[in-house]
Design a protein around this motif. Structure first.
Motif, mmCIF file in Angstrom:
data_model
loop_
_atom_site.group_PDB
_atom_site.id
_atom_site.type_symbol
_atom_site.label_atom_id
_atom_site.label_comp_id
_atom_site.label_asym_id
_atom_site.label_seq_id
_atom_site.Cartn_x
_atom_site.Cartn_y
_atom_site.Cartn_z
ATOM 1 N N PHE A 1 20.383 10.596 12.834
ATOM 2 C CA PHE A 1 20.253 9.325 12.120
ATOM 3 C C PHE A 1 19.849 9.576 10.674
ATOM 4 O O PHE A 1 20.376 8.966 9.744
ATOM 5 C CB PHE A 1 19.215 8.458 12.843
ATOM 6 C CG PHE A 1 19.020 7.097 12.248
ATOM 7 C CD1 PHE A 1 20.093 6.305 11.903
ATOM 8 C CD2 PHE A 1 17.737 6.595 12.046
ATOM 9 C CE1 PHE A 1 19.905 5.044 11.363
ATOM 10 C CE2 PHE A 1 17.539 5.335 11.500
ATOM 11 C CZ PHE A 1 18.631 4.565 11.161
ATOM 12 N N TYR A 2 18.933 10.523 10.507
ATOM 13 C CA TYR A 2 18.486 10.888 9.158
ATOM 14 C C TYR A 2 19.672 11.357 8.325
ATOM 15 O O TYR A 2 19.862 10.937 7.187
ATOM 16 C CB TYR A 2 17.434 11.995 9.248
ATOM 17 C CG TYR A 2 16.737 12.254 7.936
ATOM 18 C CD1 TYR A 2 15.458 11.772 7.716
ATOM 19 C CD2 TYR A 2 17.361 12.957 6.912
ATOM 20 C CE1 TYR A 2 14.824 11.979 6.506
ATOM 21 C CE2 TYR A 2 16.746 13.168 5.703
ATOM 22 C CZ TYR A 2 15.473 12.684 5.501
ATOM 23 O OH TYR A 2 14.851 12.878 4.298
ATOM 24 N N ALA A 3 20.510 12.204 8.946
ATOM 25 C CA ALA A 3 21.658 12.753 8.234
ATOM 26 C C ALA A 3 22.624 11.642 7.826
ATOM 27 O O ALA A 3 23.134 11.628 6.707
ATOM 28 C CB ALA A 3 22.370 13.778 9.111
ATOM 29 N N ILE A 4 22.856 10.684 8.732
ATOM 30 C CA ILE A 4 23.768 9.578 8.417
ATOM 31 C C ILE A 4 23.243 8.782 7.226
ATOM 32 O O ILE A 4 23.971 8.502 6.265
ATOM 33 C CB ILE A 4 23.929 8.643 9.639
ATOM 34 C CG1 ILE A 4 24.714 9.367 10.730
ATOM 35 C CG2 ILE A 4 24.650 7.352 9.247
ATOM 36 C CD1 ILE A 4 24.925 8.547 11.970
ATOM 37 N N LEU A 5 21.946 8.450 7.269
ATOM 38 C CA LEU A 5 21.359 7.698 6.155
ATOM 39 C C LEU A 5 21.478 8.482 4.849
ATOM 40 O O LEU A 5 21.807 7.925 3.800
ATOM 41 C CB LEU A 5 19.892 7.383 6.445
ATOM 42 C CG LEU A 5 19.616 6.322 7.502
ATOM 43 C CD1 LEU A 5 18.124 6.165 7.705
ATOM 44 C CD2 LEU A 5 20.227 4.984 7.090
ATOM 45 N N GLY A 6 21.230 9.788 4.943
ATOM 46 C CA GLY A 6 21.354 10.636 3.753
ATOM 47 C C GLY A 6 22.764 10.579 3.197
ATOM 48 O O GLY A 6 22.970 10.463 1.984
ATOM 49 N N GLY A 7 23.741 10.612 4.097
ATOM 50 C CA GLY A 7 25.143 10.538 3.696
ATOM 51 C C GLY A 7 25.449 9.225 2.994
ATOM 52 O O GLY A 7 26.036 9.210 1.904
ATOM 53 N N ILE A 8 24.999 8.115 3.587
ATOM 54 C CA ILE A 8 25.232 6.797 2.985
ATOM 55 C C ILE A 8 24.612 6.737 1.587
ATOM 56 O O ILE A 8 25.224 6.288 0.622
ATOM 57 C CB ILE A 8 24.632 5.678 3.871
ATOM 58 C CG1 ILE A 8 25.348 5.628 5.222
ATOM 59 C CG2 ILE A 8 24.731 4.324 3.165
ATOM 60 C CD1 ILE A 8 24.739 4.637 6.191
ATOM 61 N N MET A 9 23.381 7.261 1.515
ATOM 62 C CA MET A 9 22.660 7.225 0.249
ATOM 63 C C MET A 9 23.445 7.981 -0.828
ATOM 64 O O MET A 9 23.591 7.520 -1.952
ATOM 65 C CB MET A 9 21.301 7.882 0.452
ATOM 66 C CG MET A 9 20.298 7.599 -0.625
ATOM 67 S SD MET A 9 18.735 8.270 -0.039
ATOM 68 C CE MET A 9 17.651 7.765 -1.338
ATOM 69 N N TRP A 10 23.979 9.136 -0.453
ATOM 70 C CA TRP A 10 24.675 9.979 -1.420
ATOM 71 C C TRP A 10 25.985 9.335 -1.855
ATOM 72 O O TRP A 10 26.306 9.278 -3.042
ATOM 73 C CB TRP A 10 24.926 11.343 -0.780
ATOM 74 C CG TRP A 10 25.372 12.365 -1.753
ATOM 75 C CD1 TRP A 10 24.662 12.837 -2.817
ATOM 76 C CD2 TRP A 10 26.632 13.039 -1.775
ATOM 77 N NE1 TRP A 10 25.396 13.768 -3.499
ATOM 78 C CE2 TRP A 10 26.602 13.914 -2.884
ATOM 79 C CE3 TRP A 10 27.766 12.989 -0.965
ATOM 80 C CZ2 TRP A 10 27.683 14.732 -3.198
ATOM 81 C CZ3 TRP A 10 28.833 13.805 -1.282
ATOM 82 C CH2 TRP A 10 28.802 14.671 -2.394
ATOM 83 N N ILE A 11 26.721 8.789 -0.856
ATOM 84 C CA ILE A 11 28.015 8.174 -1.183
ATOM 85 C C ILE A 11 27.841 6.951 -2.070
ATOM 86 O O ILE A 11 28.502 6.805 -3.090
ATOM 87 C CB ILE A 11 28.767 7.798 0.124
ATOM 88 C CG1 ILE A 11 29.198 9.069 0.852
ATOM 89 C CG2 ILE A 11 29.980 6.923 -0.182
ATOM 90 C CD1 ILE A 11 29.675 8.831 2.268
#
Lengths: 414, 297
Positions: B279-289
């Motif tokens: 979940f952390y990784a997904i949020l990180g991805g969204i944040m970066w995109i």
């Protein structure tokens, strides 16, 4: 206009008649609290071997955690999804979450019998326990919230460290330290922001797992294996209404103009989330067939209906209406209803639904318990006011019409 | 949030997520202690034998160094007027009910901790202060307890009690199956003092056989139900009775172990920290995109 808004200290006097009334309420709570620490929990509460948990857990802790959900929902919206429009509300929501969780931690330490062992969960682990999960997550999340708040502190003091006479030689090094801290924080802050969101989803749901182990001691209208999901969904759906609620109250109390445009668009996000929560809540009682308990007339069925009708259905309809979203007072009422619904849901789960096998009579909170709970709320409001007056939390029109850029060196204009 | 380039982002996330993953390995499941021993002990309580002398109440208090009135005072039968529950001052109590088979001989029922095979208090305790021992006892570690009373919320029999009147070091109090006595080969205090052999101490599996035999040979004396054989997934203390257990104030917690649902949810959500890290990784991805998109605008 939006770009000309900047978080600033609110220029107001701290003491007003309202503040004095709140101080008295807080003082009354502290008196009963002293009784609890001097003579034991039994001296001030109505708790007994049948009802081991009362409003200190149901309201101070469970509802407190839920109502502080504005912090992680706005962080997810503003920081993770980069909706710049909502930046103005992130700091107030962060402050509420920080204070809210601080008081949750205080509420827990007051309620546990051995408050001086509150650090034990850090050392003695029980991975099977939902309470352990909640405890660890809350400890980590409080720390995260304080770290997220630190940049506001550095912003306030960079270039403003003015210690008097003897300590004045410290001013320069302190200033330098703050600048380094500020730079470092800016680099790693994304980590803590995501961490905060993850930790919140974890413990908001685990708070729901808490009562599952009570099994048949809990009324079937609330006892369901999807309790963690319901707790998480209700926490997310109360996040934005809570932000709207406090923005409107804060602007009224501090004599500011509420940012209706931001608040209305925030209100537009509420219906889908609240709708999903409501769908799961209704779907749950239909699928498990427990809706039959609604046909009985008792405290539980009435409380369930009040919770769902006034706490979810009516505000859902209200948030769908443009008239409500545009009107300050109606938006305030709709938000208050959602908050009321979640507060009542937590009380229902932890107190109304709980029915021990040998009870000699229902549990009602004592004067002492009520005083402490209300006193804590008063203290929280007092702390909020103190902080927004002294730190740049609330966005106000910037006098210098300066738009902060990444090249601005903080404090250089002073 | 200020300027943050991709390299920094990845570097910091890598370091910090390793730190979190490192923490998770400390989380061990099912310690040896929590595996149920085949030879665990139990007590069979034959409520049709009990005469309500309450000597067990006295012996229990003496064994646990609790304040007590002289032994003679326990013959006072007015104590039966109201239903009593084990409390911080008395870890076991005897209650009296009317006997539908013979109105002249009442039914007396001793109650204490049932010492579940899958105790919800053990599962619930935030610091693991409760434990199920090899000999069947569910005991409490005074040094760990923080006094949160979650065990009391969790217990299906509503047994643990709390010293509400103590400002310092309040204790959770409940029957410990005389752990300190059985450790040195002595009988539990209540079993030892019982004058009419209401209580039979022995391996739980043997006790179930004895109970079945009793029911088989005296079908008029007992109802066909060993309370505790399956209740809450099975308990170390077992009861025989001449009437429905609901009539003599026993709750019906069902046959499934109480901690089942909550533990599977807990371990489902956490599963060695994979879902949270994911979940952390997904949020990180969204944040970066979203950040990239903002910069592109």
């Amino acid at each position: 206009m939006e770009d000309l808004m900047k978080p600033l200290q609110v220029e107001k006097k701290y003491f007003t008649p309202g503040v004095i009334v709140l101080s008295l309420i807080a003082l009354n709570g502290l008196v009963f609290l002293a009784g609890r620490f001097l003579f034991g929990i039994g001296a001030v509460t109505n708790l007994n071997n049948q009802y081991p948990w009362g409003i200190w857990i149901g309201v101070d802790v469970a509802a407190g955690v839920a109502l502080a959900a504005g912090g992680f929902t706005t962080a997810a919206l503003g920081h993770v999804m980069h909706r710049e429009k909502y930046h103005a509300i992130i700091r107030p929501a962060l402050l509420t979450a920080m204070l809210g969780y601080t008081f949750v931690a205080l509420g827990v330490s007051v309620d546990i019998g051995r408050w001086y062992y509150i650090w034990h969960p850090l050392v003695f682990w029980n991975g099977n326990s939902a309470l352990f999960e909640v405890g660890i997550c809350v400890i980590m999340y409080v720390t995260t919230l304080y770290i997220e708040f630190l940049p506001i502190v550095t912003e306030r003091f960079i270039g403003n460290v003015r210690l008097k006479s003897f300590f004045s030689f410290l001013n320069k090094p302190l200033n330098k330290f703050l600048r380094i801290l500020d730079k470092g924080l800016a680099k790693v802050m994304f980590f803590f922001i995501i961490l905060g969101v993850v930790l919140s989803t974890l413990h908001q749901s685990s708070l729901g797992t808490l009562m599952i182990i009570a099994g048949p001691k809990m009324h079937p209208l609330w006892q369901t294996p999807i309790l963690p999901l319901l707790f998480l969904l209700s926490a997310i759906s109360v996040g934005f209404p809570m932000v709207i609620f406090e923005s409107l109250i804060a602007s009224k109390s501090l004599g500011l103009k509420p940012e209706m445009e931001v608040l209305s668009s925030l209100g537009r996000i509420v219906p889908p989330i609240l709708g999903i929560y409501l769908a799961f809540k209704i779907g749950d009682i239909v699928i498990r067939g427990t809706f039959v308990y609604l046909l009985q007339f008792n405290v539980q069925s009435v409380m369930f209906i009040i919770e769902v009708l006034f706490g979810a259905i009516i505000p859902l309809r209200m948030f769908l209406s443009e008239t409500v979203l545009k009107s300050k007072i109606l938006l305030f009422i709709a938000s208050s209803l959602v908050i009321f619904g979640v507060l009542l849901n937590r009380i229902n789960n932890f107190i109304i639904a709980y029915h021990p096998p040998y009870s000699y009579g229902a549990y009602y909170p004592s004067v002492g318990e009520l005083s402490v709970t209300i006193g804590f709320i008063a203290l929280l409001i007092l702390a909020y006011r103190l902080i927004v007056i002294n730190f740049p939390v609330i966005s106000l029109p910037d006098k210098q019409y300066m738009i902060q850029t990444k090249f601005t060196i903080r404090g250089s204009q002073k | 949030m200020q300027k943050q380039n991709r390299r920094d982002f990845l570097k910091t996330s890598a370091i910090l997520s390793t730190a979190i993953a490192g923490l998770s390995t400390n989380k061990t499941k099912a310690k040896p202690k929590e595996i149920l021993s085949e030879d665990r002990m139990g007590v069979l309580v034959d409520t049709t034998v009990c005469i309500g002398c309450r000597n067990c109440e006295w012996a229990c208090k003496v064994a646990h160094e609790l304040p007590t009135k002289p032994k003679e005072s326990y013959s006072d039968r007015t104590a039966f007027k109201k239903l009593r529950r084990p409390s911080e001052g008395a870890l076991t109590v005897v209650n009296e009910f009317s006997n539908p088979q013979n109105l002249n001989i009442p039914t007396d029922v001793k109650v204490q901790c049932m010492h579940c095979d899958h105790p919800s208090c053990v599962s619930a305790c935030i610091v693991g202060a409760m434990s199920k021992e090899e000999n069947g006892s569910v005991i409490w570690d005074t040094d760990k307890c923080i006094g949160c009373r979650y065990c009391m919320v969790a217990c299906p029999f509503q047994v643990p009690s709390f010293q509400y009147d103590k400002a310092l070091n309040p204790k959770i109090m409940k029957c410990d199956f005389c752990f300190e006595r059985t450790k040195i080969g002595k009988l539990p205090a209540c079993v030892e003092i019982c004058p009419v052999e209401t209580l039979t101490y022995g391996p739980r599996s043997e006790l179930i056989k004895i109970a079945r035999d009793k029911i088989k040979h005296n079908p008029d004396r007992y109802i066909d139900h060993i309370y505790g054989e399956n209740e809450a997934g099975g308990t170390s203390w077992l009861y025989l009775a001449n009437q429905d257990f609901a009539k003599i104030a026993f709750p019906n917690p069902g046959d499934k172990p109480m901690p089942g649902t909550s533990e599977s949810i807990q371990h489902g959500i956490f599963a060695y920290f994979v879902p949270p890290v994911f979940f952390y990784a997904i949020l990180g991805g969204i944040m970066w995109i979203t950040k990239k998109r903002k910069e592109a605008e």
